[in-house]
Design an enzyme around this catalytic site. Structure first.
Site, PDB file in Angstrom:
ATOM      1  N   ARG A  53       0.836  -1.202   0.000  1.00 18.22           N
ATOM      2  CA  ARG A  53       0.000   0.000   0.000  1.00 18.22           C
ATOM      3  C   ARG A  53       0.870   1.252   0.000  1.00 18.22           C
ATOM      4  O   ARG A  53       2.047   1.214   0.307  1.00 18.22           O
ATOM      5  CB  ARG A  53      -0.909   0.012   1.229  1.00 18.22           C
ATOM      6  CG  ARG A  53      -2.093  -0.950   1.123  1.00 18.22           C
ATOM      7  CD  ARG A  53      -2.951  -0.956   2.377  1.00 18.22           C
ATOM      8  NE  ARG A  53      -2.192  -1.382   3.531  1.00 18.22           N
ATOM      9  CZ  ARG A  53      -1.683  -0.568   4.444  1.00 18.22           C
ATOM     10  NH1 ARG A  53      -1.883   0.729   4.385  1.00 18.22           N
ATOM     11  NH2 ARG A  53      -0.994  -1.064   5.448  1.00 18.22           N
ATOM     12  N   LYS A 194      -8.472  -2.035   1.703  1.00 17.32           N
ATOM     13  CA  LYS A 194      -8.198  -1.179   2.856  1.00 17.32           C
ATOM     14  C   LYS A 194      -8.892   0.184   2.689  1.00 17.32           C
ATOM     15  O   LYS A 194      -9.204   0.853   3.680  1.00 17.32           O
ATOM     16  CB  LYS A 194      -6.687  -1.031   3.080  1.00 17.32           C
ATOM     17  CG  LYS A 194      -6.062  -2.275   3.763  1.00 17.32           C
ATOM     18  CD  LYS A 194      -6.691  -2.526   5.103  1.00 17.32           C
ATOM     19  CE  LYS A 194      -6.017  -3.425   6.109  1.00 17.32           C
ATOM     20  NZ  LYS A 194      -5.479  -4.702   5.853  1.00 17.32           N
ATOM     21  N   HIS A 213      -9.379  -4.085  13.296  1.00 18.98           N
ATOM     22  CA  HIS A 213      -8.367  -4.693  12.435  1.00 18.98           C
ATOM     23  C   HIS A 213      -7.922  -5.987  13.112  1.00 18.98           C
ATOM     24  O   HIS A 213      -6.926  -6.029  13.835  1.00 18.98           O
ATOM     25  CB  HIS A 213      -7.185  -3.731  12.264  1.00 18.98           C
ATOM     26  CG  HIS A 213      -6.186  -4.187  11.238  1.00 18.98           C
ATOM     27  ND1 HIS A 213      -4.839  -3.953  11.340  1.00 18.98           N
ATOM     28  CD2 HIS A 213      -6.353  -4.869  10.086  1.00 18.98           C
ATOM     29  CE1 HIS A 213      -4.223  -4.473  10.290  1.00 18.98           C
ATOM     30  NE2 HIS A 213      -5.118  -5.034   9.516  1.00 18.98           N
ATOM     31  N   SER A 231       0.429  -5.569  10.501  1.00 17.65           N
ATOM     32  CA  SER A 231       0.817  -6.411   9.382  1.00 17.65           C
ATOM     33  C   SER A 231       1.981  -7.329   9.764  1.00 17.65           C
ATOM     34  O   SER A 231       2.953  -6.884  10.378  1.00 17.65           O
ATOM     35  CB  SER A 231       1.222  -5.524   8.209  1.00 17.65           C
ATOM     36  OG  SER A 231       1.469  -6.320   7.087  1.00 17.65           O
ATOM     37  N   LYS A 235      -2.179 -12.508  12.027  1.00 18.44           N
ATOM     38  CA  LYS A 235      -3.654 -12.576  12.010  1.00 18.44           C
ATOM     39  C   LYS A 235      -4.147 -13.671  11.071  1.00 18.44           C
ATOM     40  O   LYS A 235      -4.953 -14.519  11.453  1.00 18.44           O
ATOM     41  CB  LYS A 235      -4.263 -11.232  11.546  1.00 18.44           C
ATOM     42  CG  LYS A 235      -4.084 -10.089  12.500  1.00 18.44           C
ATOM     43  CD  LYS A 235      -4.793  -8.829  12.019  1.00 18.44           C
ATOM     44  CE  LYS A 235      -4.284  -8.280  10.709  1.00 18.44           C
ATOM     45  NZ  LYS A 235      -2.856  -7.923  10.691  1.00 18.44           N
ATOM     46  N   THR A 236      -3.655 -13.641   9.824  1.00 13.00           N
ATOM     47  CA  THR A 236      -4.140 -14.607   8.839  1.00 13.00           C
ATOM     48  C   THR A 236      -3.648 -16.014   9.176  1.00 13.00           C
ATOM     49  O   THR A 236      -4.423 -16.976   9.197  1.00 13.00           O
ATOM     50  CB  THR A 236      -3.675 -14.191   7.427  1.00 13.00           C
ATOM     51  OG1 THR A 236      -4.209 -12.899   7.148  1.00 13.00           O
ATOM     52  CG2 THR A 236      -4.147 -15.165   6.364  1.00 13.00           C
ATOM     53  N   ASP A 250      -9.046 -10.524   8.647  1.00 12.87           N
ATOM     54  CA  ASP A 250      -8.460  -9.168   8.711  1.00 12.87           C
ATOM     55  C   ASP A 250      -9.318  -8.049   9.295  1.00 12.87           C
ATOM     56  O   ASP A 250      -8.781  -7.160   9.932  1.00 12.87           O
ATOM     57  CB  ASP A 250      -8.018  -8.761   7.296  1.00 12.87           C
ATOM     58  CG  ASP A 250      -6.964  -7.669   7.301  1.00 12.87           C
ATOM     59  OD1 ASP A 250      -6.003  -7.776   8.070  1.00 12.87           O
ATOM     60  OD2 ASP A 250      -7.109  -6.695   6.546  1.00 12.87           O
ATOM     61  N   ARG A 315       1.442 -12.370  -2.108  1.00 16.25           N
ATOM     62  CA  ARG A 315       0.122 -12.592  -1.492  1.00 16.25           C
ATOM     63  C   ARG A 315      -0.753 -13.540  -2.300  1.00 16.25           C
ATOM     64  O   ARG A 315      -0.678 -13.579  -3.528  1.00 16.25           O
ATOM     65  CB  ARG A 315      -0.632 -11.261  -1.400  1.00 16.25           C
ATOM     66  CG  ARG A 315       0.001 -10.238  -0.489  1.00 16.25           C
ATOM     67  CD  ARG A 315      -0.605 -10.297   0.906  1.00 16.25           C
ATOM     68  NE  ARG A 315       0.019  -9.348   1.801  1.00 16.25           N
ATOM     69  CZ  ARG A 315      -0.457  -9.045   3.004  1.00 16.25           C
ATOM     70  NH1 ARG A 315      -1.554  -9.612   3.459  1.00 16.25           N
ATOM     71  NH2 ARG A 315       0.177  -8.198   3.776  1.00 16.25           N
TER      72      ARG A 315
HETATM   73  P1  ATP Z   1      -1.524  -8.442   7.214  1.00 25.38           P
HETATM   74  O1  ATP Z   1      -2.263  -7.441   8.070  1.00 25.38           O
HETATM   75  O2  ATP Z   1      -0.446  -7.784   6.383  1.00 25.38           O
HETATM   76  O3  ATP Z   1      -2.421  -9.322   6.428  1.00 25.38           O
HETATM   77  P2  ATP Z   1      -1.126 -10.617   9.164  1.00 25.38           P
HETATM   78  O4  ATP Z   1      -1.211 -10.161  10.584  1.00 25.38           O
HETATM   79  O5  ATP Z   1      -2.294 -11.332   8.610  1.00 25.38           O
HETATM   80  O6  ATP Z   1      -0.653  -9.377   8.235  1.00 25.38           O
HETATM   81  P3  ATP Z   1       0.306 -12.981   8.417  1.00 25.38           P
HETATM   82  O7  ATP Z   1      -0.065 -12.896   6.981  1.00 25.38           O
HETATM   83  O8  ATP Z   1      -0.349 -14.036   9.232  1.00 25.38           O
HETATM   84  O9  ATP Z   1       0.155 -11.559   9.108  1.00 25.38           O
HETATM   85  O10 ATP Z   1       1.881 -13.114   8.452  1.00 25.38           O
HETATM   86  C1  ATP Z   1       2.640 -13.684   9.485  1.00 25.38           C
HETATM   87  C2  ATP Z   1       3.929 -14.189   8.860  1.00 25.38           C
HETATM   88  O11 ATP Z   1       4.847 -14.569   9.861  1.00 25.38           O
HETATM   89  C3  ATP Z   1       3.675 -15.396   7.993  1.00 25.38           C
HETATM   90  O12 ATP Z   1       4.532 -15.309   6.875  1.00 25.38           O
HETATM   91  C4  ATP Z   1       4.080 -16.561   8.920  1.00 25.38           C
HETATM   92  O13 ATP Z   1       4.531 -17.670   8.203  1.00 25.38           O
HETATM   93  C5  ATP Z   1       5.214 -15.934   9.707  1.00 25.38           C
HETATM   94  N1  ATP Z   1       5.435 -16.486  11.068  1.00 25.38           N
HETATM   95  C6  ATP Z   1       6.593 -16.971  11.536  1.00 25.38           C
HETATM   96  N2  ATP Z   1       6.480 -17.350  12.816  1.00 25.38           N
HETATM   97  C7  ATP Z   1       5.218 -17.111  13.205  1.00 25.38           C
HETATM   98  C8  ATP Z   1       4.497 -17.309  14.431  1.00 25.38           C
HETATM   99  N3  ATP Z   1       5.073 -17.815  15.508  1.00 25.38           N
HETATM  100  N4  ATP Z   1       3.192 -16.953  14.450  1.00 25.38           N
HETATM  101  C9  ATP Z   1       2.606 -16.407  13.363  1.00 25.38           C
HETATM  102  N5  ATP Z   1       3.236 -16.188  12.181  1.00 25.38           N
HETATM  103  C10 ATP Z   1       4.542 -16.550  12.095  1.00 25.38           C
HETATM  104 MN    MN Z   2      -3.549 -10.908   6.969  1.00 26.68          MN
END
Ligand code: ATP
Ligand code: MN
Length: 528
Positions: A53, A194, A213, A231, A235-236, A250, A315
């Site tokens: 973004r 977003k 969020h 980010s 979360k995902t 999200d 992504r």
């Molecule tokens: P966004 O808001 O950008 O979508 P998000 O909060 O959904 O971000 P994720 O997409 O879940 O974040 O990214 C977490 C990243 O960290 C992934 O690539 C995951 O493989 C990695 N990772 C490594 N260790 C961990 C852990 N202990 N718990 C969660 N994620 C981990």
């Molecule tokens: Mn996410």
């Protein structure tokens, strides 16, 4: 006013595709040179130069609707209605003689609160992206569809900052009076989702809905859990748990009755995706209908998920139905547990701790995570980020609006609140290593299942966080971060530094919170 063509916008001589489905959009995207179909079925596109973004190019039209309601400054930058009108006219002129794709969709799975949104996009791939990411109306709903907001996204139109009054060629402008968002100069599809999130964050608090969020899932016993975090904090990743039904990854709203997803799809990071640790997300990278952004393909159209040469922010955008275990209707009961995720690259915060109500408010307003050093020359230290409500770039109102809603909702339901560090352990970035996904999952599951209810907790001295002394499925010696560092003096020094960053950041909020919340500020060098 007819909304079946775009003459109401002044757009003429435009070939319109109304609500095209996946197959039509695949054909169009390939025909227009936007992307490729890859092994297993996804559509793969590249969005360079924008692979994320552009928060600095996001503007809100300042007028009577917004002047006193937006928290200006930070990520909320004002722009005049004249700038908006001029760009809209130029974008409409740009469409002349072209094809455009129109999708009528809902933002929100709760019919009491959902917002009908029309996306008019130059790229077929954006049309598929929003179709995946938002909620698709039924045939009957489409017949009576009247948009409440319209997004016009034309990456091929670039602003001229000198005459158009933008910062760069790229712009994302929200106009709450005309109820439109204009996006130009960037192909990154995340702006679509977003952008609408920002609109909901502005409007829903007045209806008593807390916009959040966060991701959400629901256990077999019907217990909903929320996962807030910036980010990259997980979360995902962590909401896609085979044992719990996914509600969304999200953005959600919390009403008097429960929670609902704003979206109908997910947007997962896929760099170095490990099929054993994240099987559900991995599967989506091989499915028809999925959009893969900036993932590298080999000449034979197979994927190389480990190749970050375009960006680390690769992504997969897929409809939530690509995940096996999902909650029907994209809704959940009132949350029983709330998890704040942080990826602390300093290796200081405990992998799991339990928060008091006051600590919850303190952490929510602080919104801490630490980004790891990028590939930039000379950057060797983690970069601390404090982003209020775990989502400052998307929150047009004062953080107090969201914090008050959270306090009220948690008070009503008695939800338990946890802070989970998915970041570093055994040392900061470069020395220690990231917490394993399976340990993080075990800790979260223990908290959600009530397995920590009878466990003894200890309090660490810097942030006053309560750490469980025992968690099923997790080695005991990783629960207290100080135990994982070889050099305890170095741990204490790093913890004090982080504590000081928390204090410095919180100064601007101190006068607006209760003394009890302000007292949650961590202790730093003068005091330890
Ligand atoms: P966004 O808001 O950008 O979508 P998000 O909060 O959904 O971000 P994720 O997409 O879940 O974040 O990214 C977490 C990243 O960290 C992934 O690539 C995951 O493989 C990695 N990772 C490594 N260790 C961990 C852990 N202990 N718990 C969660 N994620 C981990
Ligand atoms: Mn996410």
């Amino acid at each position: 006013m007819s909304t079946q063509d775009l003459s109401y916008l002044g757009a003429k001589n435009v070939t319109l595709h109304w609500n095209p489905g996946v197959a039509e959009l695949y054909e169009a995207a390939v025909r227009l040179g936007e992307g490729h179909i890859v092994e297993g079925g996804p559509l793969l596109v590249e969005t360079t130069p924008h692979t994320g973004r552009s928060p600095k190019d996001r503007f809100i039209v300042e007028d009577d609707n917004t002047r006193d309601r937006v928290w200006w400054g930070g990520f909320n930058t004002p722009i005049s209605a004249e700038v908006f009108d001029n760009l809209l006219n130029k974008m409409i002129a740009h469409m002349d003689g072209k094809e455009m794709f129109v999708q009528n969709l809902f933002a929100g799975t709760d019919p009491d609160y959902h917002m009908p949104v029309r996306f008019i996009t130059e790229m077929a791939y954006h049309s598929l992206f929003v179709r995946n990411m938002f909620v698709r109306p039924s045939k009957a709903e489409l017949r009576n569809f009247e948009p409440s907001f319209t997004v016009i996204n034309v990456p091929g139109f670039k602003a001229n900052p000198e005459v158009d009054g933008t910062r760069t060629e790229t712009f994302i402008i929200v106009n709450f009076t005309k109820r439109m968002i204009l996006v130009g100069g960037t192909k990154y599809a995340g702006e679509n989702k977003k952008g609408i999130f920002g609109v909901l964050n502005f409007e829903l608090p007045d209806l008593g809905v807390m916009p959040m969020h966060c991701s959400a899932n629901i256990g077999p016993a019907g217990d909903t859990a929320l996962f807030f975090g910036l980010s990259g904090t997980g979360k995902t990743t962590l909401s896609a748990d085979p044992k719990r039904a996914l509600i969304g990854d999200d953005e959600h709203g919390w009403t008097d009755h429960g929670i609902f997803n704003f979206e109908g799809g997910c947007y997962a990071k896929v760099i170095n995706l490990n099929p054993a640790a994240e099987p559900a997300i991995f599967k989506t990278t091989r499915m028809y209908g999925t959009v893969l952004e900036n993932v590298v393909m080999r000449p034979d159209r197979t994927l190389d998920l480990d190749d970050g040469s375009i960006t680390e922010n690769t992504r997969s955008a897929y409809p939530i139905t690509h995940i096996d275990n999902i909650a029907p209707g994209g809704r959940g009961t009132r949350p029983k547990n709330i998890v704040f995720l942080t990826a602390d690259a300093y290796g200081v915060l405990p992998p799991i701790s339990r928060l008091t109500r006051e600590q919850m408010m303190y952490q929510f307003i602080s919104g801490f995570t630490a980004k790891i050093p990028g590939t930039e020359q000379g950057v060797t230290e983690p970069v601390p980020t404090f982003s209020t409500c775990f989502g400052a770039p998307f929150m047009p109102r004062h953080p107090g609006v969201y914090a008050e809603l959270l306090a009220r909702r948690v008070e009503e339901t008695g939800a338990r609140v946890w802070l989970v560090n998915t970041g570093w352990s055994g040392g900061k970035y470069g020395q220690g290593k990231r917490m394993s996904i399976s340990y993080t999952r075990n800790m979260i599951n223990a908290a959600l299942n009530g397995d920590l209810d009878d466990v003894e907790f200890v309090t660490e001295p810097f942030f006053n966080l309560s750490i469980p002394t025992r968690v099923p499925g997790v080695p005991k010696d990783i629960l207290n971060p100080r135990d994982t560092w070889q050099d305890k003096t170095e741990y204490d020094r790093t913890a004090r530094r982080l504590a000081r960053m928390f204090r410095d950041n919180f100064k601007r909020f101190e006068s607006g919170v209760s003394p009890e919340v302000a007292a949650c500020m961590p202790v730093h060098e003068e005091l330890v």
